[in-house]
Design an enzyme around this catalytic site. Structure first.
Site, mmCIF file in Angstrom:
data_model
loop_
_atom_site.group_PDB
_atom_site.id
_atom_site.type_symbol
_atom_site.label_atom_id
_atom_site.label_comp_id
_atom_site.label_asym_id
_atom_site.label_seq_id
_atom_site.Cartn_x
_atom_site.Cartn_y
_atom_site.Cartn_z
ATOM 1 N N THR A 149 15.466 5.297 -4.163
ATOM 2 C CA THR A 149 16.805 5.102 -3.619
ATOM 3 C C THR A 149 17.856 4.759 -4.657
ATOM 4 O O THR A 149 18.945 5.302 -4.639
ATOM 5 C CB THR A 149 16.782 3.991 -2.540
ATOM 6 O OG1 THR A 149 15.986 4.443 -1.443
ATOM 7 C CG2 THR A 149 18.172 3.661 -2.044
ATOM 8 N N ALA A 150 17.570 3.835 -5.555
ATOM 9 C CA ALA A 150 18.629 3.287 -6.404
ATOM 10 C C ALA A 150 18.104 2.995 -7.791
ATOM 11 O O ALA A 150 16.905 2.825 -8.011
ATOM 12 C CB ALA A 150 19.181 1.994 -5.786
ATOM 13 N N ILE A 151 19.040 2.939 -8.732
ATOM 14 C CA ILE A 151 18.717 2.569 -10.104
ATOM 15 C C ILE A 151 19.703 1.525 -10.582
ATOM 16 O O ILE A 151 20.802 1.384 -10.046
ATOM 17 C CB ILE A 151 18.754 3.788 -11.059
ATOM 18 C CG1 ILE A 151 20.139 4.449 -11.026
ATOM 19 C CG2 ILE A 151 17.670 4.792 -10.703
ATOM 20 C CD1 ILE A 151 20.298 5.564 -12.026
ATOM 21 N N HIS A 184 22.752 8.426 1.554
ATOM 22 C CA HIS A 184 23.841 8.709 0.608
ATOM 23 C C HIS A 184 23.716 10.092 -0.023
ATOM 24 O O HIS A 184 24.683 10.622 -0.565
ATOM 25 C CB HIS A 184 23.930 7.620 -0.463
ATOM 26 C CG HIS A 184 22.894 7.680 -1.535
ATOM 27 N ND1 HIS A 184 21.775 6.866 -1.540
ATOM 28 C CD2 HIS A 184 22.786 8.439 -2.649
ATOM 29 C CE1 HIS A 184 21.045 7.130 -2.610
ATOM 30 N NE2 HIS A 184 21.634 8.082 -3.297
ATOM 31 N N ASP A 186 19.775 3.185 4.319
ATOM 32 C CA ASP A 186 20.017 4.348 3.464
ATOM 33 C C ASP A 186 18.945 5.416 3.658
ATOM 34 O O ASP A 186 18.533 6.083 2.714
ATOM 35 C CB ASP A 186 20.099 3.943 1.985
ATOM 36 C CG ASP A 186 20.758 5.025 1.131
ATOM 37 O OD1 ASP A 186 21.487 5.860 1.698
ATOM 38 O OD2 ASP A 186 20.530 5.041 -0.096
ATOM 39 N N GLY A 246 19.740 11.981 -8.847
ATOM 40 C CA GLY A 246 19.056 13.181 -8.371
ATOM 41 C C GLY A 246 17.664 12.890 -7.852
ATOM 42 O O GLY A 246 17.115 13.650 -7.062
ATOM 43 N N ASN A 247 17.068 11.776 -8.315
ATOM 44 C CA ASN A 247 15.780 11.332 -7.780
ATOM 45 C C ASN A 247 15.920 10.738 -6.380
ATOM 46 O O ASN A 247 14.924 10.560 -5.677
ATOM 47 C CB ASN A 247 15.140 10.269 -8.675
ATOM 48 C CG ASN A 247 14.284 10.859 -9.770
ATOM 49 O OD1 ASN A 247 14.658 10.837 -10.928
ATOM 50 N ND2 ASN A 247 13.133 11.398 -9.404
ATOM 51 N N SER A 248 17.141 10.374 -5.986
ATOM 52 C CA SER A 248 17.354 9.726 -4.697
ATOM 53 C C SER A 248 16.771 10.561 -3.568
ATOM 54 O O SER A 248 17.022 11.760 -3.458
ATOM 55 C CB SER A 248 18.851 9.521 -4.453
ATOM 56 O OG SER A 248 19.370 8.551 -5.325
ATOM 57 N N LEU A 295 18.551 -11.346 18.177
ATOM 58 C CA LEU A 295 17.663 -12.475 18.382
ATOM 59 C C LEU A 295 18.454 -13.767 18.533
ATOM 60 O O LEU A 295 18.113 -14.615 19.355
ATOM 61 C CB LEU A 295 16.678 -12.594 17.209
ATOM 62 C CG LEU A 295 15.608 -13.665 17.332
ATOM 63 C CD1 LEU A 295 14.670 -13.367 18.505
ATOM 64 C CD2 LEU A 295 14.806 -13.767 16.038
ATOM 65 N N GLY A 296 19.519 -13.902 17.745
ATOM 66 C CA GLY A 296 20.384 -15.080 17.884
ATOM 67 C C GLY A 296 20.099 -16.189 16.899
ATOM 68 O O GLY A 296 20.185 -17.367 17.255
ATOM 69 N N ILE A 297 19.754 -15.827 15.645
ATOM 70 C CA ILE A 297 19.518 -16.842 14.628
ATOM 71 C C ILE A 297 20.325 -16.529 13.377
ATOM 72 O O ILE A 297 20.680 -15.378 13.119
ATOM 73 C CB ILE A 297 18.026 -16.953 14.237
ATOM 74 C CG1 ILE A 297 17.515 -15.617 13.659
ATOM 75 C CG2 ILE A 297 17.191 -17.410 15.416
ATOM 76 C CD1 ILE A 297 16.104 -15.701 13.122
#
Length: 465
Positions: free
Chosen positions: A234-236, A114, A144, A216-218, A273-275
């Site tokens: 990443t997020a806050i 992002h 992300d 800005g830390n992202s 995988l199919g689950i």
């Protein structure tokens, strides 16, 4: 004026000067390259550690273009033609983020998707103020994570730590460029592990920390007291977009796996995988004779899928993947989502109270078996195939949809996050089964849209603005 200090406060100061240092030292092996030290006054300091790791954390400046909110008169097609105005007015916007150099020899920089999404230009600024244009190697919207590359000499880099060995209470430092003011270091602890549910877009297994993280830390670094990279900030969560002591980072194990696939393939190639799975219900521990509620319960196994051929069954509880503990269905989903196609994985499961191990091989995503490839005018570079009625994929979706047949290199569709094999089934939560329905909903969305799709076994949403 003399001030007497209470005895208990003197004891507290003594505790800070000696046992606390011993405690911090005990967290590190003797051979660690950077340990909490004492300064000339005999007080504890993290300055040597900070001096070691901060040269590898960079500021990222991004130039994008955004639509201009204009006068209603400018929206009149006749007026625009008369004055020879472009169809869409745009302005340049600048934003700031952070990144981490993880390979000095090749100049690879990890950051958040992002941070650089829709970027026309990306500039990386080092701690020594050198600036370099960055090349986008690839992105993975699901986690992300993005990988940049710069051509520079004398770079510092951070080595990866094992985020799987983190414990709640471990000390950490967060380093980044909050609010674009310049490199900043904050400290805290690991507040929780395996956090998910922050969005509907991807593969979540976040580290939660109370080290101050702000806009800005992202893309910046979360490091342990050995100076190892254990997360990408990443997020806050905050009422006004600022720090309230709850921040999140992508674990280093996940970020490294994403980077390796992006460097090798230019993208993350997720398999099938199919689950279908869910968290273990609170009332199931006694019934299923489970040691705890950790793990993921399998609710459905698709017939003929790799999971079916391997012997996994509905009601199995997955407790480990490749001998690593699984705490929740979100964690299992995230780890399987980073397993390359063709790789074999080992599940530790509990079935009817007994522990078993089952091996399965990840298969390529299921694709439509027929149909003509068509382009999508609203998303340049995207080529799709309508799912044929009555096909296995049609039955799996309980209706139609679109399979992404190809995505042109460097196109808007690729930058948005679409990948070959994606199965599109909704736009802005409205179901689509044909190309005309898909294009109609895209045309009707003036300010952007959310495309819901399946990638491998998992659902995610791609936001296009």
């Amino acid at each position: 004026m003399n001030v007497s200090i209470p005895m208990f406060f003197k004891d507290f100061l003594n505790m800070l000067r000696t046992p606390m240092l011993l405690l911090l030292g005990a967290l590190l092996p003797l051979a660690a390259p950077a340990q909490p030290a004492t300064d000339a006054r005999g007080l504890p300091t993290l300055a040597p550690l900070v001096n070691q790791v901060t040269p590898a954390v960079v500021n990222i400046s991004v130039v994008t273009r955004a639509p201009v909110e204009d006068n209603p008169l400018f929206r009149d097609p006749f007026f625009r033609r008369f004055f020879n105005l472009p169809d869409k007015q745009q302005r340049q916007e600048q934003s700031a983020g952070s990144g981490v150099i993880v390979d000095a020899a090749r100049g690879y920089v990890l950051t958040n998707n992002h941070v650089i999404k829709d970027a026309e230009q990306v500039i990386v600024t080092l701690k020594d103020r050198r600036q370099f244009p960055a090349k986008l190697v690839g992105t993975d919207p699901g986690t992300d994570i993005a990988v940049l590359q710069i051509n520079a000499a004398n770079l510092a880099s951070l080595r990866f730590g094992d985020s799987d060995n983190l414990q709640v209470g471990d000390y950490v430092l967060a380093i980044g460029n909050p609010f674009g003011i310049g490199q900043t270091v904050t400290s805290g602890i690991v507040s929780a592990l395996g956090r998910s549910g922050l969005s509907v877009e991807g593969y979540e297994d976040f580290i939660q920390t109370d080290a101050s993280i702000n806009p800005g830390n992202s893309g910046g670094a979360l490091v342990n007291l050995r100076g190892e990279l254990i997360g990408i900030n990443t997020a806050i969560i905050g009422p006004a977009g600022g720090n309230v002591g709850i921040g999140f980072a992508v674990p280093s194990v996940m970020a490294r796996a994403v980077m390796e696939q992006i460097v090798r393939h230019g993208e993350v190639r997720r398999g099938r995988l199919g689950i279908e799975m869910a968290d273990v219900p609170a009332d199931a521990q006694r019934k299923l004779r489970l040691p705890s509620l950790d793990g993921a319960i399998i609710n459905n196994v698709q017939s003929g899928s790799p999971a079916d051929r391997a012997g996994l069954r509905e009601g199995d509880v997955v407790t480990t993947l490749n001998s690593r503990p699984i705490r929740s269905s979100a964690e299992l989903r995230a780890r399987l989502g980073l397993t390359p196609v063709g790789e074999e994985v080992e599940f530790g499961i509990v079935r009817e109270g007994g522990a078993q191990r089952i091996r399965a091989r990840i298969a390529a995503p299921q694709a439509s078996d027929s149909g003509d490839t068509q382009t999508v005018a609203q998303l340049p570079g995207l080529k799709v195939v309508e799912i044929e009625r009555g096909s296995p994929l049609f039955q799996r979706l309980r209706g139609g949809g679109l399979v992404v047949a190809a995505v042109d290199p460097g196109s808007r569709a690729l930058q948005a996050g679409f990948r070959p094999g994606d199965i599109i089934y909704a736009v802005n939560r409205r179901r689509v089964q044909t190309l005309s329905e898909f294009q109609g909903l895209l045309r009707a969305a003036e300010r952007g849209y959310a495309v819901s799709l399946l990638r491998g076994d998992f659902s995610l949403t791609i936001i296009v603005r």
